[in-house]
Enzyme design. Structure first.
Site, short mmCIF file in Angstrom:
data_model
loop_
_atom_site.label_atom_id
_atom_site.label_comp_id
_atom_site.label_asym_id
_atom_site.label_seq_id
_atom_site.Cartn_x
_atom_site.Cartn_y
_atom_site.Cartn_z
N ILE A 48 1.97 -40.17 8.78
CA ILE A 48 1.15 -41.01 7.90
C ILE A 48 -0.13 -40.30 7.45
O ILE A 48 -0.74 -40.71 6.48
CB ILE A 48 0.82 -42.38 8.54
CG1 ILE A 48 0.06 -42.22 9.85
CG2 ILE A 48 2.10 -43.16 8.76
CD1 ILE A 48 -0.36 -43.55 10.47
N TYR A 202 -1.45 -43.09 26.85
CA TYR A 202 -1.47 -43.21 25.39
C TYR A 202 -2.18 -44.52 25.01
O TYR A 202 -3.08 -44.52 24.15
CB TYR A 202 -0.04 -43.19 24.82
CG TYR A 202 0.02 -43.36 23.32
CD1 TYR A 202 -0.33 -42.32 22.47
CD2 TYR A 202 0.40 -44.57 22.74
CE1 TYR A 202 -0.31 -42.48 21.09
CE2 TYR A 202 0.43 -44.74 21.37
CZ TYR A 202 0.08 -43.69 20.54
OH TYR A 202 0.11 -43.86 19.18
N LYS A 206 -5.88 -45.06 23.03
CA LYS A 206 -5.99 -45.85 21.80
C LYS A 206 -7.02 -46.97 21.97
O LYS A 206 -7.64 -47.41 21.00
CB LYS A 206 -4.61 -46.39 21.42
CG LYS A 206 -3.67 -45.29 20.94
CD LYS A 206 -4.11 -44.78 19.59
CE LYS A 206 -3.70 -43.38 19.27
NZ LYS A 206 -4.21 -42.90 17.99
N1 LIG Z 1 4.16 -43.78 14.37
C1 LIG Z 1 3.80 -44.96 14.84
O1 LIG Z 1 4.61 -45.87 14.98
C2 LIG Z 1 2.36 -45.21 15.21
C3 LIG Z 1 2.02 -46.47 15.72
C4 LIG Z 1 0.69 -46.70 16.07
C5 LIG Z 1 -0.25 -45.71 15.89
N2 LIG Z 1 0.09 -44.49 15.41
C6 LIG Z 1 -0.97 -43.49 15.25
O2 LIG Z 1 -0.94 -42.95 13.96
C7 LIG Z 1 -1.52 -41.64 13.96
C8 LIG Z 1 -0.63 -40.68 13.19
O3 LIG Z 1 0.59 -40.58 13.86
P1 LIG Z 1 2.00 -40.26 13.19
O4 LIG Z 1 2.88 -41.37 13.58
O5 LIG Z 1 1.86 -39.89 11.77
O6 LIG Z 1 2.40 -39.00 14.11
P2 LIG Z 1 2.89 -37.51 13.81
O7 LIG Z 1 3.94 -37.51 12.76
O8 LIG Z 1 3.22 -36.95 15.14
O9 LIG Z 1 1.56 -36.82 13.26
C9 LIG Z 1 0.49 -36.58 14.11
C10 LIG Z 1 -0.42 -35.54 13.51
O10 LIG Z 1 -1.48 -35.26 14.45
C11 LIG Z 1 -1.58 -33.86 14.56
N3 LIG Z 1 -2.16 -33.40 15.82
C12 LIG Z 1 -1.63 -33.52 17.05
N4 LIG Z 1 -2.41 -32.89 17.95
C13 LIG Z 1 -3.43 -32.34 17.26
C14 LIG Z 1 -4.55 -31.54 17.61
N5 LIG Z 1 -4.75 -31.14 18.87
N6 LIG Z 1 -5.39 -31.16 16.64
C15 LIG Z 1 -5.18 -31.51 15.37
N7 LIG Z 1 -4.15 -32.26 14.97
C16 LIG Z 1 -3.28 -32.66 15.91
C17 LIG Z 1 -0.17 -33.36 14.39
O11 LIG Z 1 -0.17 -31.97 14.12
P3 LIG Z 1 1.11 -31.04 14.50
O12 LIG Z 1 2.17 -31.35 13.50
O13 LIG Z 1 0.60 -29.65 14.43
O14 LIG Z 1 1.50 -31.43 15.89
C18 LIG Z 1 0.27 -34.22 13.23
O15 LIG Z 1 -0.21 -33.71 12.03
C19 LIG Z 1 -1.71 -41.27 15.43
O16 LIG Z 1 -3.08 -41.43 15.76
C20 LIG Z 1 -0.86 -42.29 16.15
O17 LIG Z 1 -1.35 -42.55 17.45
C21 LIG Z 1 1.38 -44.23 15.06
#
Ligand SMILES: NC(=O)c1ccc[n+]([C@@H]2O[C@H](COP(=O)([O-])OP(=O)(O)OC[C@H]3O[C@@H](n4cnc5c(N)ncnc54)[C@H](OP(=O)(O)O)[C@@H]3O)[C@@H](O)[C@H]2O)c1
Ligand SMILES: *[C@@H]1O[C@H](CO)[C@@H](O)[C@H](O)[C@H]1NC(C)=O
Ligand SMILES: *[C@@H]1O[C@H](CO)[C@@H](O)[C@H](O)[C@H]1NC(C)=O
Length: 318
Positions: A48, A202, A206
């Site tokens: 996202i 986790y 959050k």
């Molecule tokens: N997906 C869901 O259902 C869901 C639900 C609730 C909340 N969220 C929250 O939404 C946010 C985005 O998640 P997403 O679902 O889009 O996950 P995602 O596809 O795993 O993307 C996460 C991003 O964070 C980056 N990241 C991880 N570790 C990092 C670090 N040390 N320094 C800089 N960047 C880092 C990743 O980079 P790399 O690609 O290099 O690893 C990736 O770009 C997160 O905060 C997550 O907790 C997601």
């Protein structure tokens, strides 16, 4: 036979409607034009974060993709430029698991960019282990790295007000708790290594995001900076990539029907970043593009203050 078909059709209609209305959720209604505005999105090479960056670039913003991997960040840069036709997209390296990298990023950014209008703290991990500085991985990346980043950029945000900080949290914070003794002794929210421990950490990380938004809003009172925390929904992204195989199978099967795609999943982020007249809700928590009440523990003044002060000491700000 006919009844049977009818039942199948009815079920399909219910399922379709459920998916269309409930799963997809509300969309950001703002038509804000962002020409001349600068936005940082952390973790924007996938998920996202990337779809948020694409939407913001289409609105004319100068978008800084703050990502940890040069290779993945530059690939995303090419893609965002290609699909939006914008030349106002920049990649800057940022590893939130390294306080040094956060400081380097802030220094480079402040030196090379003139404005900052919106900071989107989106990056997040579900992963065990430790950061470069020895903090628990989820505490260090999901909370502490963003804490330092936000503080280092706060002056610039104030100068450019009205400006916003948007923190991508999760409904998982509802199951979170903060064990300050453990944080003090182990620099982590917990020390276990089982799947259950990891899930708990986790959720805890959050909860830190929501508490921070609460404290930050208070500290920003009287400035033109407002801040918001949010749950984006359940979305198919790469987030579960480091989960155990059983959890992965469960999440992947559920995602086919019950999860949003990444474009639907960034709508609440966009709402918090762009929706007009949201300032009176600074410090609050959103989901499905709507402000939500949180449990007492997520707006606990004393815990929020304590976490803020501990975080300041942990990253050498105090
Ligand atoms: N997906 C869901 O259902 C869901 C639900 C609730 C909340 N969220 C929250 O939404 C946010 C985005 O998640 P997403 O679902 O889009 O996950 P995602 O596809 O795993 O993307 C996460 C991003 O964070 C980056 N990241 C991880 N570790 C990092 C670090 N040390 N320094 C800089 N960047 C880092 C990743 O980079 P790399 O690609 O290099 O690893 C990736 O770009 C997160 O905060 C997550 O907790 C997601
Ligand atoms: C999101 O809001 C829409 C419109 O109010 C509603 O129909 C839908 O059920 C909500 N979805 C979720 C997941 O809360
Ligand atoms: C966002 O979270 C970071 C760290 O969790 C914190 O520094 C900042 O104050 C928070 N702001 C918001 C909007 O939570």
């Amino acid at each position: 036979m006919c009844t049977f078909l009818l039942i199948i059709c009815a079920l399909a209609a219910v399922a379709y409607t459920f998916h269309d209305i409930v799963v997809k959720g509300k969309r950001c209604r703002s038509h804000a034009n962002l020409h001349g505005k600068t936005v940082i999105v952390t973790g924007s090479n996938t998920g996202i974060g990337k779809t948020s960056a694409i939407d913001l670039a289409k609105r004319g913003a100068r978008v800084i993709l703050a990502c940890r991997s040069k290779q993945r960040g530059e690939a995303a840069l090419e893609e965002v430029k290609r699909v939006t036709g914008s030349d106002q997209v920049v990649f800057m390296q940022l590893d939130l698991g390294s306080l040094k990298s956060v400081r380097n990023f802030a220094e480079t950014f402040l030196k090379t960019e003139r404005r900052l209008d919106i900071l989107i703290n989106n990056a997040g991990v579900y992963m065990q282990g430790r950061t470069e500085d020895g903090f628990g991985m989820m505490f260090g990346v999901n909370h502490l790295g963003h804490f330092l980043l936000t503080n280092l950029l706060l002056e610039r945000l104030k100068e450019c007000g009205p400006s916003r900080v948007v923190n991508v949290s999760s409904s998982a914070h509802n199951a979170g708790k903060i064990n300050f003794d453990c944080l003090n002794t182990h620099k982590a929210l917990g020390v276990g290594t089982s799947t259950r421990d990891a899930l708990q950490m986790y959720c805890d990380s959050k909860l830190c995001n929501v508490l921070f938004t609460h404290e930050l809003a208070k500290r920003l009172h009287g400035t033109k900076v407002s801040c918001y925390a949010l749950h984006p929904g359940a979305i198919s992204t790469e987030l579960q990539r480091n989960a155990g195989s059983i959890l992965q199978v469960v999440l992947t099967s559920a995602s086919i029907f019950f999860f949003k795609n990444a474009e639907q999943g960034c709508q609440t982020t966009l709402h918090c970043a762009l929706q007009e007249d949201l300032e009176h809700l600074s410090g609050r928590y959103f989901s499905n593009c709507t402000v939500r009440e949180v449990y007492a523990k997520a707006k606990d003044d004393a815990a929020a203050k304590k976490l803020w002060e501990l975080s300041e000491r942990m990253c050498g700000l105090a």
